[in-house]
Write a protein that holds these residues in place. Structure first.
Motif, mmCIF file in Angstrom:
data_model
loop_
_atom_site.group_PDB
_atom_site.id
_atom_site.type_symbol
_atom_site.label_atom_id
_atom_site.label_comp_id
_atom_site.label_asym_id
_atom_site.label_seq_id
_atom_site.Cartn_x
_atom_site.Cartn_y
_atom_site.Cartn_z
ATOM 1 N N ALA A 228 0.837 -1.196 0.000
ATOM 2 C CA ALA A 228 0.000 0.000 0.000
ATOM 3 C C ALA A 228 0.868 1.242 0.000
ATOM 4 C CB ALA A 228 -0.921 0.012 1.230
ATOM 5 N N THR A 229 0.366 2.283 -0.638
ATOM 6 C CA THR A 229 0.955 3.611 -0.504
ATOM 7 C C THR A 229 -0.095 4.528 0.112
ATOM 8 O OG1 THR A 229 0.281 4.245 -2.754
ATOM 9 C CG2 THR A 229 2.511 3.334 -2.464
ATOM 10 N N ALA A 230 0.349 5.434 0.957
ATOM 11 C CA ALA A 230 -0.548 6.363 1.639
ATOM 12 C C ALA A 230 -0.578 7.695 0.900
ATOM 13 C CB ALA A 230 -0.086 6.576 3.076
ATOM 14 N N ASN A 231 -1.748 8.253 0.780
ATOM 15 C CA ASN A 231 -1.921 9.553 0.132
ATOM 16 C C ASN A 231 -2.691 10.454 1.094
ATOM 17 O OD1 ASN A 231 -1.056 8.895 -2.833
ATOM 18 N ND2 ASN A 231 -2.365 7.210 -2.184
ATOM 19 N N LEU A 232 -1.999 11.444 1.649
ATOM 20 C CA LEU A 232 -2.555 12.231 2.753
ATOM 21 C C LEU A 232 -2.599 13.709 2.411
ATOM 22 C CD1 LEU A 232 -0.434 10.627 5.623
ATOM 23 C CD2 LEU A 232 -2.647 9.851 4.760
ATOM 24 N N ILE A 233 -3.693 14.338 2.767
ATOM 25 C CA ILE A 233 -3.779 15.795 2.777
ATOM 26 C C ILE A 233 -3.983 16.202 4.230
ATOM 27 C CG2 ILE A 233 -5.006 17.847 1.994
ATOM 28 C CD1 ILE A 233 -5.941 16.267 -0.436
ATOM 29 N N LEU A 234 -3.037 16.948 4.773
ATOM 30 C CA LEU A 234 -3.132 17.410 6.155
ATOM 31 C C LEU A 234 -3.705 18.815 6.188
ATOM 32 C CD1 LEU A 234 0.282 16.375 7.778
ATOM 33 C CD2 LEU A 234 -1.902 15.179 7.899
ATOM 34 N N PRO A 235 -4.514 19.134 7.197
ATOM 35 C CA PRO A 235 -4.888 20.533 7.388
ATOM 36 C C PRO A 235 -3.663 21.328 7.803
ATOM 37 C CG PRO A 235 -5.579 19.226 9.266
ATOM 38 C CD PRO A 235 -5.044 18.257 8.247
ATOM 39 N N ARG A 236 -3.755 22.633 7.743
ATOM 40 C CA ARG A 236 -2.614 23.475 8.097
ATOM 41 C C ARG A 236 -2.315 23.324 9.592
ATOM 42 N NH1 ARG A 236 -3.364 29.412 6.428
ATOM 43 N NH2 ARG A 236 -1.096 29.431 6.508
ATOM 44 N N LEU A 237 -1.078 22.955 9.892
ATOM 45 C CA LEU A 237 -0.630 22.714 11.255
ATOM 46 C C LEU A 237 0.779 23.261 11.407
ATOM 47 C CD1 LEU A 237 -1.638 18.931 11.443
ATOM 48 C CD2 LEU A 237 -2.887 20.790 12.532
ATOM 49 N N SER A 238 1.168 23.520 12.651
ATOM 50 C CA SER A 238 2.566 23.847 12.905
ATOM 51 C C SER A 238 3.418 22.622 12.597
ATOM 52 C CB SER A 238 2.764 24.257 14.365
ATOM 53 O OG SER A 238 2.540 23.149 15.234
ATOM 54 N N ALA A 239 4.723 22.818 12.436
ATOM 55 C CA ALA A 239 5.616 21.711 12.093
ATOM 56 C C ALA A 239 5.538 20.598 13.143
ATOM 57 C CB ALA A 239 7.049 22.222 11.951
ATOM 58 N N GLU A 240 5.463 20.969 14.419
ATOM 59 C CA GLU A 240 5.416 19.956 15.472
ATOM 60 C C GLU A 240 4.116 19.166 15.415
ATOM 61 O OE1 GLU A 240 6.111 19.448 20.297
ATOM 62 O OE2 GLU A 240 6.154 21.442 19.384
ATOM 63 N N LEU A 241 2.996 19.866 15.183
ATOM 64 C CA LEU A 241 1.720 19.164 15.109
ATOM 65 C C LEU A 241 1.607 18.331 13.838
ATOM 66 C CD1 LEU A 241 1.054 20.836 17.588
ATOM 67 C CD2 LEU A 241 -1.246 21.201 16.654
ATOM 68 N N GLN A 242 2.268 18.766 12.756
ATOM 69 C CA GLN A 242 2.320 17.927 11.557
ATOM 70 C C GLN A 242 2.974 16.590 11.889
ATOM 71 O OE1 GLN A 242 4.070 19.582 8.025
ATOM 72 N NE2 GLN A 242 2.960 21.512 8.206
ATOM 73 N N GLN A 243 4.096 16.656 12.608
ATOM 74 C CA GLN A 243 4.820 15.435 12.947
ATOM 75 C C GLN A 243 3.976 14.534 13.835
ATOM 76 O OE1 GLN A 243 8.805 16.103 14.389
ATOM 77 N NE2 GLN A 243 8.926 14.101 15.368
ATOM 78 N N ARG A 244 3.301 15.122 14.835
ATOM 79 C CA ARG A 244 2.457 14.333 15.720
ATOM 80 C C ARG A 244 1.332 13.658 14.933
ATOM 81 N NH1 ARG A 244 1.413 18.739 20.606
ATOM 82 N NH2 ARG A 244 3.581 18.848 21.384
#
Length: 720
Positions: free
Chosen positions: A481-497
């Protein structure tokens, strides 16, 4: 100009759904803080209100009257709700552990988990008795005993005011049902020893009125299923034993490294613990600056201070101090619809006091029952004529709204020419494409879901199950499987979490299915979208839509109704327990079902087009008609009630347009309900149907035979 959502930069975590946290969620929903992401962790989707527990036990209230619906409240507050019991807090690493998922990171955290009345040191208690706290477990146990059991003897261990209220309420309930046997209140010291003489006198009179026996200054040595053994050899009959002997903290609190008093987190006047940014409120907190007894009234008064101070640490504003009142009004239930009031040494009792207590309790609960409606943003003054009709009157649900209608998809696919490669075997309209690499057959599919759940981990888990459904439906073994993600706008730390939670959840699902995640792509957008492209291997011809035979039996492996439930949840109209049950079903993998149904003549998974749409797909590919037994179709808990209220998912109308001749009355409406991570729908030989159904149920699936195929035009009909 389009204004994108503001990014989240800090995580605020509330451990426990106690009274103070419930009020904080209510206030947060009315005044959210841009940049802050809120999480609440609780063992279940509801939190019982302690003030109404004696009334519920006595039979004056229904079970649902007792509960604060945390699912609705969290949606109103814009908070993710994590269903699970926290068992570890690391204030150094700033992590909260909830079994069954990765640790949850925080910037600020508050603990409001209440207390427990468990007595692990008392022989037989854990096995044969029910602690009065946590309240939820006690309420469920009592409800079962009161309504289903023919036993009549009850006992409460712990003779404080809380124990007195409970035994009076239990005795009243059984007396009203005409089956009260022995009711006993037991304490190792004097019963009501901390109460004033006047309160003791009135409660002892109530004991006499309700035929409650009092045993004091006598310890308990052992609890058995229908008996309690006391010091000195005396025995007390009890078919339902509960413990209300004082307040014990949850064991994990003492292991946090925070300063504590006998396991209760010590807090200062700002409600912070010995570690700044770690708060505690309610019964699990010890007011080191001004100790007070355990009482719900303090938690209610702490809520505004906690709400302000959480925000103040994030915005740089000054903190406020909590000043507990020296005395408070005590309203004690007396079993029947009478209550005893006590404040400043004055007592008053009777039916009027109970009505007063009831008004106070109902007013507290009403603020959670009637949450303000989320307003739909106004349209611009100038817009196209058909824009309001296209938008509809409800938000687009993430699971079903992620898909286009079947008609639009078929029209688009018809424009694509046949494959030009000989190793691409065309299966137009089937669940997955078929590739041939040498002698190996491989299927490939992709699926993506807009977020309908504020918990990224839960969203990822369901999206992974959803994507794997196409592989399982073709009888293939998941491969990669490959993952395809769209993240909402987050700070760099919250992106990582957030990415960490998503990928760990997805990896767990894929590896359990036998597949590996081999890569993917991420980008940023206005909202979370989680999708996967998945491949599978076939060691035999894949199971397709074409292949059903006349007289084949239809088997469905999961109940339907997730679309209407999630549409209602997003609008704040679905009961929390209904939502939690639906989430559990959506997280159920179909690997074992696929294996059991490996000999099916045709198979698909039920997703966005609804049961009717996906069944029609088999009919068209197989050149058959199908009859559906509507009464046999399994439904998710609460789905029919929501459908009867007129709630529909955003894809409902397009799905019904596929089979406009079918009714949408009652349960028939759910035939067009788009499903997320739905079950498998299989056409199986009539002679094997019963055995396959038994095997599916043995494997844990709520499977059912729901109809048959017959020769004729490719259309659906309802059969009785």
């Amino acid at each position: 100009m389009h204004t994108p959502p503001l990014p989240a930069t800090k995580d605020v975590v509330l451990i426990g759904g106690g009274h103070a946290h419930a009020l904080v969620l209510l206030k947060w929903g009315m005044k959210p803080l841009p940049g802050a992401r809120l999480t609440v962790i609780n063992p279940g989707p509801t939190a019982p209100y302690s003030g109404m527990l004696p009334g519920f036990v006595a039979g004056h209230y229904q079970r649902e009257d007792l509960d604060i619906d945390l699912v609705k409240l969290a949606r109103f507050a814009g908070a993710r709700l994590v269903l699970g019991a926290a068992d570890q807090l690391d204030p150094v690493a700033r992590l909260v552990r909830v079994p069954g998922r990765p640790a949850i990171a925080y910037d600020l955290v508050s603990v409001d988990v209440g207390i427990t009345s468990e007595m692990p040191q008392l022989a037989g208690f854990s096995k044969h008795a029910v602690p009065a706290k946590p309240l939820g477990a006690f309420a469920r146990s009592w409800d079962g005993f009161r309504t289903k059991s023919t036993a009549t003897n009850i006992a409460v261990i712990g003779g404080g005011v809380a124990g007195a209220e409970l035994v009076l309420a239990m005795a009243h309930a059984l007396k009203q049902g005409g089956r009260l046997g022995a009711a006993t209140l037991i304490d190792s010291g004097p019963v009501l020893g901390q109460a004033s003489p006047e309160v003791r006198k009135r409660l002892r009179r109530a004991f006499s009125e309700h035929r409650v026996s009092v045993i004091e200054n006598t310890g308990v040595t052992r609890v058995e299923p229908d008996m309690i053994h006391l010091e000195g050899g005396r025995m007390v009959l009890s078919d339902f034993t509960t413990g209300a002997a004082g307040a014990r903290p949850h064991d994990w609190i003492a292991r946090t490294g925070l300063d504590h008093q006998d396991g209760f987190i010590t807090v200062d006047e700002t409600l912070q613990s010995s570690t700044p940014g770690v708060f505690a409120v309610g019964d699990c907190a010890h007011l080191g600056f001004s100790p007070r007894p355990k009482a719900g009234v303090y938690a209610v008064r702490q809520a505004p201070i906690l709400f302000h101070n959480l925000r103040a640490l994030l915005t740089g504003d000054p903190l406020r101090k909590y000043k507990p009142q020296k005395d408070y009004l005590k309203l004690i239930s007396l079993g029947s619809k009478e209550a005893l009031g006590d404040r400043f040494g004055l007592q008053f009792s009777g039916a009027m006091v109970w009505r007063w207590k009831d008004r106070i309790d109902q007013a507290f609960m009403e603020q959670f029952r009637q949450l303000p409606k989320m307003e739909t943003p106004d349209l611009p003054a100038e817009h196209t004529l058909d824009l309001p009709a296209t938008l509809g009157d409800r938000p687009m649900c993430g699971g079903c709204g992620a898909k286009t209608g079947r008609g639009a998809l078929q029209a688009a696919l018809s424009l694509i020419p046949p494959p030009q490669r000989r190793d691409v075997l065309s299966l137009p309209g089937d669940d997955a494409a078929l590739l041939k690499i040498g002698d190996q057959r491989q299927v490939i599919t992709t699926d993506h879901l807009r977020s309908f759940c504020l918990d990224p981990l839960m969203q990822a888990r369901i999206a992974a199950i959803h994507a794997l459904g196409d592989i399982w439906a073709m009888g293939a073994a998941p491969q990669a499987a490959t993952a395809n993600l769209i993240l909402p706008r987050l700070s760099a730390e919250l992106q990582q979490r957030t990415l960490g939670e998503i990928m760990m959840a997805a990896n767990d699902v894929m590896r359990a299915a036998g597949a590996d995640i081999v890569g993917g792509h991420t980008s940023l957008g206005d909202e979370l979208t989680v999708g996967f492209t998945v491949t599978g291997l076939c060691d035999r011809d894949p199971i397709t839509l074409a292949g059903a035979q006349p007289s084949d039996v239809l088997i469905l492996t999961k109940p339907i109704g997730s679309g209407v439930i999630m549409a209602a949840e997003m609008a704040g109209e679905a009961p929390g327990e209904t939502v939690a049950a639906a989430m559990t079903l959506m997280c159920q993998p179909q690997a074992d079902a696929s294996r059991i149904l490996s000999g099916a003549h045709a198979m698909t998974d039920v997703t966005g087009f609804g049961l009717a749409g996906h069944l029609l797909g088999i009919c068209e590919a197989s050149g058959l008609g199908a009859g559906l037994d509507l009464a046999a179709v399994p439904l998710m808990k609460g789905a029919l009630a929501l459908a009867d209220q007129g709630i529909r998912s955003s894809l409902f109308a397009q799905n019904h347009a596929i089979c406009p001749e079918l009714s949408t009355d009652g349960a028939a409406a759910l035939l067009f309900d788009p499903q997320t991570a739905g079950g498998l729908l299989a056409a199986v030989d009539k002679s094997r149907a019963d055995a396959l159904l038994a095997e599916l149920r043995q494997a844990g699936y709520e499977a059912a035979k729901i109809g048959t195929f017959h020769a004729g035009a490719a259309q659906l009909s309802l059969i009785s």
